[in-house]
Write an enzyme that holds these catalytic residues in place. Structure first.
Site, PDB file in Angstrom:
ATOM      1  N   LYS A   1      14.101  81.875  51.038  1.00  0.00           N
ATOM      2  CA  LYS A   1      15.302  81.576  52.105  1.00  0.00           C
ATOM      3  C   LYS A   1      15.509  83.117  52.704  1.00  0.00           C
ATOM      4  O   LYS A   1      15.797  83.107  53.720  1.00  0.00           O
ATOM      5  CB  LYS A   1      16.493  80.976  51.184  1.00  0.00           C
TER       6      LYS A   1
ATOM      7  N   TRP B   1      12.005  69.614  43.432  1.00  0.00           N
ATOM      8  CA  TRP B   1      13.316  70.301  43.655  1.00  0.00           C
ATOM      9  C   TRP B   1      13.443  70.534  45.078  1.00  0.00           C
ATOM     10  O   TRP B   1      14.544  70.739  45.682  1.00  0.00           O
ATOM     11  CB  TRP B   1      13.663  71.143  42.481  1.00  0.00           C
TER      12      TRP B   1
ATOM     13  N   HIS C   1       6.811  75.494  40.603  1.00  0.00           N
ATOM     14  CA  HIS C   1       7.551  76.410  41.222  1.00  0.00           C
ATOM     15  C   HIS C   1       7.405  77.803  40.574  1.00  0.00           C
ATOM     16  O   HIS C   1       7.612  78.459  39.774  1.00  0.00           O
ATOM     17  CB  HIS C   1       9.098  76.060  40.973  1.00  0.00           C
TER      18      HIS C   1
ATOM     19  N   SER D   1      11.175  81.278  46.668  1.00  0.00           N
ATOM     20  CA  SER D   1      12.537  80.422  46.045  1.00  0.00           C
ATOM     21  C   SER D   1      13.828  81.235  46.637  1.00  0.00           C
ATOM     22  O   SER D   1      13.518  81.041  47.967  1.00  0.00           O
ATOM     23  CB  SER D   1      12.839  80.541  44.559  1.00  0.00           C
TER      24      SER D   1
END
Length: 421
Positions: free
Chosen positions: A264, A351, A401, A260
């Site tokens: 990044k 998402w 997720h 998540s």
């Protein structure tokens, strides 16, 4: 530095954007876009060799991401002290555990981050997976020897966290995402750090590592200076400094992994620090592996209004203005070349735009081809639960997720292939 007038305006924008934002999940509604050219230099010249990539194009792209997306680390220095806090056996003796504290200090103050390291209890230097965790090192396993973080943590009723302080009630609550024993049984080590040790995940730039780099009178980063993602990545690089000194760790075989927002972070850490031998992004979405210009699921405007501290302030100019970006995320993934990189998605995690994550990985292959290496073989997404493992790896798995055993097994297979195990 934001003015007093700007702060209420920012809060109003956050509120309105959060209420009005309606994510698009329809491929037919993606606006027309043209991606920035990966292998065309700023002067318009094509890049045709690995040497031109390494010496010219890669530095150009890295600079653009620094100034426009994640923010650069300010000039300045900190003193670093390293202390072994605790060492013992764990997992019924099959692994050894170290807890190492790195303290960063200068005239502006000090902060500390604790690295939890679990290694197979055998001779020789070990390849490791390293990454940040969300709630404290003590949450990744049940061992009572793991120190409970003393840093700020987000309140969570399920974890019985209140007053932003972690307690023993959250011990082991993230072990499903960190299958430590399975990793040890495969012969790999694990090293993790609570990301809040480096910079608490809140829109407050007066705490964490940022304050140590402020000039006199400065209260927050300049528009092109680091947000939290870049700060977290900086912490991972400082951990890498330590790994290079530890005789039990093979610092040439360190894979950086994140999920998540921390996916990044792992991508930016791997892009900005070539000492990481492998980079793994899981469900990293907007600002991670997914192409921003697709505007599916979370968008640049949505992420910047919901989490204004993650990126540099310059990134705000691309809110609902993705077409103006001079870079997109395939270029971030390409910065890892020629080192192996793995992008993982989840079928139900719309998402994060799984297709955009896949396309980011696929298009990054242009840089790998300059080195004679294989990227993803086709621009058609693979079937669910069917990993592709070349120098660039990718899978989309069943579920949402999260981090699951399926992900870890795929990443360890990938590491086996590239680390020569």
């Amino acid at each position: 530095m934001k003015s007093l007038y700007f702060l209420p305006l920012l809060l109003l924008t956050l509120s309105v954007f959060s209420q009005d934002f309606q994510p698009n999940y329809d491929e037919s509604k993606i606006p027309p876009y043209t991606l920035p050219q990966l292998l065309i230099g700023n002067n318009g010249s094509p890049v045709t060799t690995s040497g031109e990539w390494a010496l010219k194009r890669r530095p150009e792209i890295l600079t653009l991401f620094e100034s426009q997306v994640y923010g650069k680390v300010p000039s300045g220095s900190v003193n670093i002290e390293t202390q072994l806090l605790k060492e013992n056996l764990t997992l019924n003796g099959k692994a050894k555990m170290k807890q190492v504290r790195m303290t960063f200090s200068n005239e502006n103050g000090q902060i500390s981050m604790d690295i939890l390291i679990i290694l197979p209890n055998s001779d020789g230097r070990k390849a490791i997976f390293t990454g940040l965790n969300f709630d404290g090192n003590h949450t990744i396993m049940d061992d009572p020897n793991v120190l409970i973080t003393e840093s700020w943590v987000d309140n969570d009723e399920k974890l019985q966290i209140k007053d932003n302080k972690a307690t023993a009630s959250s011990r082991g609550t993230s072990k499903n995402r960190w299958p430590v024993e399975m990793i040890i049984d495969r012969g790999y080590g694990v090293a993790t750090i609570y990301y809040g040790d480096i910079d608490p995940d809140k829109n407050d730039m007066s705490d964490g590592i940022h304050k140590l780099f402020y000039e006199k009178g400065q209260m927050q980063p300049k528009p092109d200076e680091w947000g939290s993602v870049a700060a977290w990545a900086w912490g991972l690089s400082r951990a890498m400094d330590y790994f290079e000194t530890d005789p039990d760790i093979d610092a040439r075989k360190v894979a950086v992994m994140g999920h998540s927002r921390l996916g990044k972070t792992s991508l930016w850490a791997g892009a900005s620090d070539p000492r990481f031998a492998m980079v793994i992004s899981n469900d990293s979405g907007c600002g991670g592996a997914a192409l921003s210009m697709r505007k599916i699921g979370e968008t640049v405007g949505r992420i910047n209004t919901a989490f204004p501290h993650w990126f540099c302030d310059n990134f705000n100019q691309y809110n609902d203005n993705e077409s103006a970006l001079p870079v997109d995320q395939h270029m971030l993934i390409a910065l890892v070349a020629p080192r192996p990189v793995y992008v993982a998605s989840a079928k139900d995690d719309l998402w994060a735009d799984p297709k955009g994550e896949f396309l980011g990985a696929y298009l990054a292959g242009q840089a790998y081809q300059l080195y004679g290496l294989d990227g993803l073989p086709t621009d058609t997404m693979p079937a669910v639960d069917q990993p592709i493992q070349k120098t660039i790896g990718y899978h989309i798995r069943t579920g949402g997720h999260d981090v699951m055993d399926f992900d870890w097994k795929a990443w360890m297979d990938f590491a086996d292939m590239h680390f020569g195990r």
